[in-house]
Design a protein around this motif. Structure first.
Motif, PDB file in Angstrom:
ATOM      1  N   LYS A 315       5.406 -15.951 -41.210  1.00  0.00           N
ATOM      2  CA  LYS A 315       6.498 -15.398 -40.426  1.00  0.00           C
ATOM      3  C   LYS A 315       7.478 -16.523 -40.114  1.00  0.00           C
ATOM      4  O   LYS A 315       7.180 -17.430 -39.336  1.00  0.00           O
ATOM      5  CB  LYS A 315       5.963 -14.780 -39.137  1.00  0.00           C
ATOM      6  CG  LYS A 315       7.010 -14.015 -38.352  1.00  0.00           C
ATOM      7  CD  LYS A 315       6.389 -13.305 -37.166  1.00  0.00           C
ATOM      8  CE  LYS A 315       7.449 -12.497 -36.406  1.00  0.00           C
ATOM      9  NZ  LYS A 315       6.852 -11.787 -35.233  1.00  0.00           N
ATOM     10  N   ILE A 316       8.646 -16.465 -40.749  1.00  0.00           N
ATOM     11  CA  ILE A 316       9.674 -17.491 -40.567  1.00  0.00           C
ATOM     12  C   ILE A 316      10.968 -16.788 -40.177  1.00  0.00           C
ATOM     13  O   ILE A 316      11.530 -16.026 -40.970  1.00  0.00           O
ATOM     14  CB  ILE A 316       9.896 -18.318 -41.855  1.00  0.00           C
ATOM     15  CG1 ILE A 316       8.560 -18.893 -42.360  1.00  0.00           C
ATOM     16  CG2 ILE A 316      10.915 -19.421 -41.620  1.00  0.00           C
ATOM     17  CD1 ILE A 316       8.669 -19.586 -43.693  1.00  0.00           C
ATOM     18  N   ASP A 317      11.419 -17.015 -38.971  1.00  0.00           N
ATOM     19  CA  ASP A 317      12.646 -16.389 -38.471  1.00  0.00           C
ATOM     20  C   ASP A 317      13.690 -17.468 -38.201  1.00  0.00           C
ATOM     21  O   ASP A 317      13.440 -18.416 -37.442  1.00  0.00           O
ATOM     22  CB  ASP A 317      12.370 -15.600 -37.185  1.00  0.00           C
ATOM     23  CG  ASP A 317      11.440 -14.432 -37.426  1.00  0.00           C
ATOM     24  OD1 ASP A 317      11.444 -13.896 -38.545  1.00  0.00           O
ATOM     25  OD2 ASP A 317      10.699 -14.059 -36.489  1.00  0.00           O
ATOM     26  N   LEU A 318      14.837 -17.294 -38.822  1.00  0.00           N
ATOM     27  CA  LEU A 318      15.956 -18.197 -38.590  1.00  0.00           C
ATOM     28  C   LEU A 318      16.961 -17.512 -37.679  1.00  0.00           C
ATOM     29  O   LEU A 318      17.242 -16.319 -37.835  1.00  0.00           O
ATOM     30  CB  LEU A 318      16.639 -18.563 -39.913  1.00  0.00           C
ATOM     31  CG  LEU A 318      15.788 -19.287 -40.958  1.00  0.00           C
ATOM     32  CD1 LEU A 318      16.632 -19.560 -42.200  1.00  0.00           C
ATOM     33  CD2 LEU A 318      15.244 -20.598 -40.402  1.00  0.00           C
ATOM     34  N   GLU A 319      17.534 -18.274 -36.740  1.00  0.00           N
ATOM     35  CA  GLU A 319      18.515 -17.709 -35.822  1.00  0.00           C
ATOM     36  C   GLU A 319      19.690 -18.673 -35.681  1.00  0.00           C
ATOM     37  O   GLU A 319      19.504 -19.885 -35.553  1.00  0.00           O
ATOM     38  CB  GLU A 319      17.882 -17.444 -34.455  1.00  0.00           C
ATOM     39  CG  GLU A 319      18.817 -16.740 -33.486  1.00  0.00           C
ATOM     40  CD  GLU A 319      18.128 -16.321 -32.191  1.00  0.00           C
ATOM     41  OE1 GLU A 319      18.846 -15.941 -31.257  1.00  0.00           O
ATOM     42  OE2 GLU A 319      16.875 -16.400 -32.135  1.00  0.00           O
ATOM     43  N   TYR A 320      20.903 -18.090 -35.740  1.00  0.00           N
ATOM     44  CA  TYR A 320      22.112 -18.895 -35.585  1.00  0.00           C
ATOM     45  C   TYR A 320      23.096 -18.088 -34.753  1.00  0.00           C
ATOM     46  O   TYR A 320      23.335 -16.909 -35.024  1.00  0.00           O
ATOM     47  CB  TYR A 320      22.729 -19.234 -36.941  1.00  0.00           C
ATOM     48  CG  TYR A 320      23.959 -20.104 -36.839  1.00  0.00           C
ATOM     49  CD1 TYR A 320      23.849 -21.482 -36.820  1.00  0.00           C
ATOM     50  CD2 TYR A 320      25.223 -19.522 -36.732  1.00  0.00           C
ATOM     51  CE1 TYR A 320      24.978 -22.288 -36.709  1.00  0.00           C
ATOM     52  CE2 TYR A 320      26.362 -20.314 -36.622  1.00  0.00           C
ATOM     53  CZ  TYR A 320      26.224 -21.691 -36.610  1.00  0.00           C
ATOM     54  OH  TYR A 320      27.344 -22.489 -36.491  1.00  0.00           O
ATOM     55  N   ASN A 321      23.677 -18.745 -33.719  1.00  0.00           N
ATOM     56  CA  ASN A 321      24.619 -18.071 -32.830  1.00  0.00           C
ATOM     57  C   ASN A 321      25.840 -18.941 -32.611  1.00  0.00           C
ATOM     58  O   ASN A 321      25.726 -20.135 -32.256  1.00  0.00           O
ATOM     59  CB  ASN A 321      23.964 -17.786 -31.464  1.00  0.00           C
ATOM     60  CG  ASN A 321      22.767 -16.867 -31.578  1.00  0.00           C
ATOM     61  OD1 ASN A 321      22.906 -15.661 -31.599  1.00  0.00           O
ATOM     62  ND2 ASN A 321      21.575 -17.464 -31.635  1.00  0.00           N
ATOM     63  N   PHE A 322      27.028 -18.359 -32.812  1.00  0.00           N
ATOM     64  CA  PHE A 322      28.274 -19.032 -32.442  1.00  0.00           C
ATOM     65  C   PHE A 322      28.431 -18.984 -30.925  1.00  0.00           C
ATOM     66  O   PHE A 322      28.119 -17.970 -30.301  1.00  0.00           O
ATOM     67  CB  PHE A 322      29.481 -18.334 -33.078  1.00  0.00           C
ATOM     68  CG  PHE A 322      29.517 -18.430 -34.574  1.00  0.00           C
ATOM     69  CD1 PHE A 322      30.005 -19.577 -35.189  1.00  0.00           C
ATOM     70  CD2 PHE A 322      29.068 -17.385 -35.359  1.00  0.00           C
ATOM     71  CE1 PHE A 322      30.053 -19.670 -36.567  1.00  0.00           C
ATOM     72  CE2 PHE A 322      29.114 -17.469 -36.731  1.00  0.00           C
ATOM     73  CZ  PHE A 322      29.600 -18.619 -37.340  1.00  0.00           C
ATOM     74  N   LEU A 323      28.942 -20.056 -30.342  1.00  0.00           N
ATOM     75  CA  LEU A 323      29.159 -20.118 -28.897  1.00  0.00           C
ATOM     76  C   LEU A 323      30.657 -20.221 -28.600  1.00  0.00           C
ATOM     77  O   LEU A 323      31.382 -20.961 -29.294  1.00  0.00           O
ATOM     78  CB  LEU A 323      28.439 -21.332 -28.297  1.00  0.00           C
ATOM     79  CG  LEU A 323      26.918 -21.374 -28.472  1.00  0.00           C
ATOM     80  CD1 LEU A 323      26.364 -22.673 -27.887  1.00  0.00           C
ATOM     81  CD2 LEU A 323      26.263 -20.174 -27.821  1.00  0.00           C
TER      82      LEU A 323
END
Length: 466
Positions: A315-323
């Motif tokens: 289980k590999i979850d990548l997360e990216y969020n612009f601020l």
């Protein structure tokens, strides 16, 4: 009183005609009432609703979600922290999740990592599973299985309705046989009474011996006894038939004494059950509702097997969020200002996952074997029924000829008796044989009709015109 009113409406002016003018309940009309009003038929329709409800529930897994988390701590006139975190998530088909958040935090003892601008901090990003859950996940599998279940419920509905109509048809045919047997004994009772009256007159003038009146009286008694027994069977069959007769609002209907079955049942069966002109080579086994139901079940188990196999992946979850502080400005979302991360999970032995996959494979194999066996069973059953129908056509002709010959013998014996060349004993003997032949004719006809109903049941048809 309400039930009595519906009984009156259903059977028309039954009591106005009385026993002299009975009302005919045709096979087609009877089956139409069964399919439309019987509780089991209504229950079968509920299976479709269950499938639709399950599909709606599964689609709910892809509904956007709003969440808000607010924490505040004040102690001895000191505001330790005041934190607000609001999130809006949109799940998508391939496990990817779109997310937007708003954070506004304040306080004297706030965690430095939670420090945001005074007007709050906005973020917009995406979470992507690159291992387990990318090509298939619980939401995706549940929705696929719900769609398959919806199709399966339609096939199951057809099976339930078919079984109900089959049992109703068998009950009607038994009622018809009991009615025909009663008619046979009634007709011959009248003959015996007429013969007794004639023998008494002849005995009074000395043309026959007085003892002949005793034999004629015994024949009348036997016919009366047989008729009473047949009436009891007819009453019981009528009660059994009443189990299938209902009106709207779940009101049961009881068959009255002056309601009789139709005499042209043979012409109605094939049309009513929609088996008219269905030769053996015209039937497609693949369209059988039972096989379709098992097929949808197997497809659902394949989805389950694929899901369990996917659980073996890490289980590999990548997360990216612009601020940004100003989300209304599109150019404020800069790649240099972001919040991201990676989450990794992987059991070392995978015993649970491997066990689940093995169980899924076993269930799938069991269902496939069940499908193969059921297909052969249905095919052979249909072949056997077609053979029975062909045989019963010959049997019906044979018993018709036998009854005709017994009628000829009885008529000849009665003619000889009128000339004084025979006896009551021989006439009663001939008549008894004729009665047995007539009853056997009714029984053969009943078996023939039942076999047609068995064909209808084996084909699992759901008549559209009822």
């Amino acid at each position: 009183m309400k039930h009595a009113f519906y009984l009156f409406v259903f059977f028309g002016l039954l009591t106005a005609y009385g026993q002299q003018d009975p009302m005919v309940l045709d096979f087609n009309e009877y089956m139409g009432y069964v399919k439309k009003f019987h509780p089991v038929a209504k229950q079968a329709a509920l299976t479709i609703d269950m499938g639709q409800a399950s599909l709606m529930k599964a689609r709910g897994g892809f509904d956007p979600k709003i969440a808000a988390d607010y924490d505040r701590k004040v102690f001895k006139n000191t505001e330790y922290y005041d934190r607000l975190n609001a999130t809006f998530k949109i799940p998508t088909w391939f496990g990817i999740e779109l997310k937007g958040t708003f954070e506004q935090n304040d306080g004297d003892f706030l965690n430095p990592a939670d420090t945001v601008p005074a007007d709050g901090l906005y973020s917009a990003g995406v979470s992507v599973p690159i291992g387990q859950g990318l090509w298939i996940n619980d939401r995706m599998a549940t929705l696929k299985q719900a769609k398959l279940f919806r199709e399966q419920t339609q096939a199951d509905r057809d099976l339930l309705v078919n079984q109900l109509l089959y049992e109703a048809a068998i009950t009607y045919f038994d009622w018809l046989q009991a009615y025909q047997d009663t008619q046979v004994f009634g007709d011959f009772l009248e003959n015996a009474k007429m013969r007794l009256a004639g023998v008494k007159k002849n005995a009074e003038v000395g043309e026959v011996a007085a003892i002949d009146t005793v034999e004629a009286k015994i024949a009348v008694g036997n016919r009366q006894l047989s008729l009473e027994q047949a009436k009891v069977r007819l009453t019981n069959k009528s009660l059994a038939l009443s189990n299938f007769l209902w009106l709207g609002n779940n009101i049961p209907v009881e068959v009255q004494d002056n309601v009789v079955p139709g005499v042209s049942v043979d012409d109605e069966i094939d049309v009513t059950l929609e088996i008219l002109g269905k030769p053996l080579d015209s039937f497609s086994i693949e369209k059988h509702p039972k096989l379709r139901s098992l097929g949808y079940k197997i497809d659902g188990l394949r989805v389950e097997k694929r899901l369990k196999g996917n659980k073996l992946l890490p289980k590999i979850d990548l997360e990216y969020n612009f601020l940004t502080e100003t989300p209304e400005l599109i150019n404020s979302f800069q790649t240099e200002e972001y919040k991201g991360g990676i989450n990794f999970q992987f059991p070392l032995f995978l015993r649970k996952e491997r066990g689940d996959l093995k169980l899924a494979k076993i269930k799938l194999r069991d269902a496939e074997l069940d499908l193969d066996y059921t297909e052969v069973q249905i095919r052979n059953k249909i072949l056997a029924i077609y053979n029975e129908l062909e045989s019963f056509q010959s049997q019906n002709q044979l018993i018709f000829d036998i009854v005709k010959d017994y009628n000829t013998l009885l008529a000849a014996e009665e003619r000889k008796f009128s000339f004084g060349e025979s006896s009551l004993f021989l006439i009663n003997s001939r008549e008894t044989k004729l009665i047995e032949a007539r009853l056997k004719q009714n029984a053969v006809q009943n078996k023939y009709f039942n076999t047609k109903a068995k064909l209808f049941n084996s084909l699992a048809l759901n008549p559209e015109n009822l």
